[in-house]
Enzyme design. Structure first.
Site, mmCIF file in Angstrom:
data_model
loop_
_atom_site.group_PDB
_atom_site.id
_atom_site.type_symbol
_atom_site.label_atom_id
_atom_site.label_comp_id
_atom_site.label_asym_id
_atom_site.label_seq_id
_atom_site.Cartn_x
_atom_site.Cartn_y
_atom_site.Cartn_z
ATOM 1 N N GLU A 46 0.612 -1.077 0.126
ATOM 2 C CA GLU A 46 -0.187 -0.175 -0.050
ATOM 3 C C GLU A 46 1.099 1.318 0.235
ATOM 4 O O GLU A 46 0.771 1.926 0.911
ATOM 5 C CB GLU A 46 -0.465 -0.011 1.328
ATOM 6 C CG GLU A 46 -2.383 -1.563 1.265
ATOM 7 C CD GLU A 46 -2.751 -0.962 2.365
ATOM 8 O OE1 GLU A 46 -3.293 -0.253 2.906
ATOM 9 O OE2 GLU A 46 -3.945 -1.921 2.293
ATOM 10 N N GLU B 271 -5.614 -8.232 0.432
ATOM 11 C CA GLU B 271 -6.148 -7.768 2.331
ATOM 12 C C GLU B 271 -7.352 -7.754 1.323
ATOM 13 O O GLU B 271 -7.805 -7.048 0.355
ATOM 14 C CB GLU B 271 -4.979 -6.554 2.769
ATOM 15 C CG GLU B 271 -4.078 -6.615 2.882
ATOM 16 C CD GLU B 271 -3.763 -5.830 3.735
ATOM 17 O OE1 GLU B 271 -4.759 -5.183 4.370
ATOM 18 O OE2 GLU B 271 -2.992 -5.441 3.735
HETATM 19 C C1 PNW Z 1 -4.118 -1.328 5.184
HETATM 20 N N1 PNW Z 1 -7.304 4.282 4.838
HETATM 21 O O1 PNW Z 1 -4.506 -0.584 5.575
HETATM 22 C C2 PNW Z 1 -3.339 -2.141 6.293
HETATM 23 O O2 PNW Z 1 -2.612 -2.999 4.560
HETATM 24 C C3 PNW Z 1 -3.374 -3.240 7.132
HETATM 25 O O3 PNW Z 1 -1.946 -3.258 7.505
HETATM 26 C C4 PNW Z 1 -4.828 -2.664 8.151
HETATM 27 O O4 PNW Z 1 -4.212 -3.329 9.068
HETATM 28 C C5 PNW Z 1 -5.657 -2.573 7.005
HETATM 29 O O5 PNW Z 1 -5.179 -2.240 5.902
HETATM 30 C C6 PNW Z 1 -7.608 -2.220 7.673
HETATM 31 O O6 PNW Z 1 -6.883 -0.764 7.901
HETATM 32 C C7 PNW Z 1 -4.671 0.584 5.329
HETATM 33 O O7 PNW Z 1 -7.461 5.526 5.535
HETATM 34 C C8 PNW Z 1 -5.300 1.945 6.096
HETATM 35 O O8 PNW Z 1 -7.101 4.296 3.823
HETATM 36 C C9 PNW Z 1 -5.672 3.213 6.639
HETATM 37 C C10 PNW Z 1 -6.658 2.940 4.681
HETATM 38 C C11 PNW Z 1 -6.457 1.927 4.146
HETATM 39 C C12 PNW Z 1 -5.962 1.065 4.665
#
Ligand code: PNW
Length: 460
Positions: A166, A367
């Site tokens: 990401e 994911e």
């Molecule tokens: C992803 N947003 O995080 C990550 O790859 C994981 O480590 C995380 O635990 C999971 O998704 C759930 O959140 C994100 O704010 C965190 O857009 C924030 C965002 C998107 C993905």
């Protein structure tokens, strides 16, 4: 009998990331990362939580591998902590850190679970941030050196490699909105971070492929379906902009070797002009692309009311560099405990779009999952029917995409275990397996049993 059978060989897995599960933050020579530092900034993480202990996976890896085998997972996506292997980010290797991953890989292989490591899931060694972090070109080179080192050690037993996880989050939450480590609010630096994350990916793939050409290399990007709130030209423009920043800014360089012209124009004020020669490095042929999918963005480019502004999920400091005026509009769809709208059709849209608009590359959902505040019942179990419904709907969307010709080869639930959910601390749980943070006891939730059944039947 299954009504939604998946192709033979379709991979079933679950995912975690080092800082979110390992704990043992100061043990066996691990150096500090930007998340260790960020957790200590007052107000940065809910309740002042840290990953110091997390779910103690560093000491419980054997137990956790047994748990995976019990669920019938055929692969496990985890990340390697850069500062555990290279406490100073470069140079001196911490053998104890590398040995942890050697043991983990061996235990997984012995249990019949294929290891799927990710090299960068957000825990940059602090010393490299002190030297400027991802906005600095040097960081991309340090990343490639680190990747080559780990691949040299494990590449004989690990076939599938993910470079960065990401890059949107690292670049724009880390360096523009400041919601993630290192908490900087510098729009131009965020753009350069995105570029250097992709450059680091390309250099790493080049280096690892030279070591073992037969291994498989890819990156994991977080993609969203994006829709305008209405057909109004300003809403349509907002959707173009957000799709540009979230999806095309990464997909175009990685898969076609070009930046999208319209996105470069949107951010023109920030003097972001990457070298053409970098794009050839970024666009290494990929053996796989990881897609992290959670939700859809519905957006408007028209001014909103003060109340709408106050309820924006991206309030104070926008991560949407060059498109700060865009409003994220709730549509009324049901949401998970994160407040993220549940939209499985968006996953089908993302997958078929990749197939239609980009060069063919095998795809994996690296994911997908749902986070909630949840407590176990008196019997210690969690009856997470909402999570089961979320996963079931998204797997059906995957099934539909495969039927439409999309080369989707596998699926990883986020997450195997409840864990440290970044800025949310331990407040939101994504696990198939409940973790009591006091005792570290693991108890599979209803969703874990449900997923084990899906794997056993090869579908729904
Ligand atoms: C992803 N947003 O995080 C990550 O790859 C994981 O480590 C995380 O635990 C999971 O998704 C759930 O959140 C994100 O704010 C965190 O857009 C924030 C965002 C998107 C993905």
């Amino acid at each position: 009998m299954t009504s939604y059978g998946f192709p033979a060989g379709f991979g079933w897995g679950a995912a975690t990331a080092a800082y979110q599960v390992e704990g043992a933050a100061a043990e066996d020579g691990r150096g500090p990362s930007i998340w260790d530092d960020f957790c200590r900034v007052p107000g940065a993480v809910l309740n002042g939580d840290t990953g110091d202990v997390a779910v103690d996976h560093y000491h419980r890896a054997a137990e956790d591998v047994a748990l995976m085998a019990g669920l019938g997972l055929d692969r496990y996506r985890f990340s390697i902590s850069w500062p555990r292997v290279l406490p100073e980010g470069a140079g001196r290797v911490n053998q104890a850190g590398l040995d942890f991953y050697r043991r983990l890989v061996d235990e997984l292989l012995a249990a019949g679970v294929e290891p799927w490591p990710t090299l960068y899931h957000w825990d940059l060694p602090s010393v490299l941030e002190d030297a400027g972090g991802w906005p600095e070109r040097e960081t991309a080179h340090r990343f490639a050196d680190y990747a080559a080192l780990v691949h040299e050690a494990l590449g004989d037993r690990v076939r599938h490699w993910t470079t960065v996880n990401e890059p949107w989050c690292t670049a724009f939450l880390g360096y523009a909105s400041g919601e993630h480590a290192p908490g900087r609010r510098e729009p131009a630096a965020a753009l350069w971070s995105a570029h250097h994350l992709m450059l680091g990916h390309g250099l790493a793939v080049e280096a690892m492929r030279a070591q073992r050409p037969d291994n498989r290399f890819g990156a994991a990007v977080n993609l969203y379906a994006v829709a305008p709130e209405t057909g109004h030209a300003d809403d349509v423009d907002a959707a173009r902009r957000v799709d540009g920043m979230q999806n095309r800014l990464f997909l175009d360089p990685l898969l076609t070797g070009r930046y999208p012209e319209d996105v470069l124009a949107d951010v023109a004020a920030h003097g972001f002009a990457p070298k053409d020669s970098d794009l050839a490095v970024i666009a290494q042929p990929l053996d796989q692309l990881g897609v992290n999918y959670y939700s859809r963005h519905t957006v408007s480019g028209r001014p909103g009311t003060a109340a709408q502004a106050a309820s924006s999920p991206f309030s104070a400091h926008s991560p949407w560099v060059g498109s700060e005026h865009v409003r994220f509009v709730p549509t009324g769809r049901p949401v998970t405990g994160m407040g993220w709208e549940i939209d499985e059709d968006g996953l089908h849209e993302v997958l078929t779009r990749l197939h239609r608009e980009y060069p063919a590359v095998p795809l994996y959902i690296t994911e997908n999952g749902a986070g909630y505040e949840e407590d176990p019942g008196g019997d210690g179990t969690v009856h997470d029917s909402e999570r089961i419904a979320y996963l079931e709907a998204h797997l059906k969307a995957c099934h539909r995409a495969i039927a439409d010709g999309v080369p989707l080869r596998g699926y990883f639930v986020w997450s195997l275990l409840d864990n440290f959910e970044w800025a949310w601390g331990y407040g939101k749980r994504f696990g198939l397996v409940h973790v009591d943070y006091g005792t570290q006891r693991r108890v599979p939730k209803d969703s874990a049993r449900w997923y084990a059944g899906v794997i056993e039947r090869g579908g729904l």
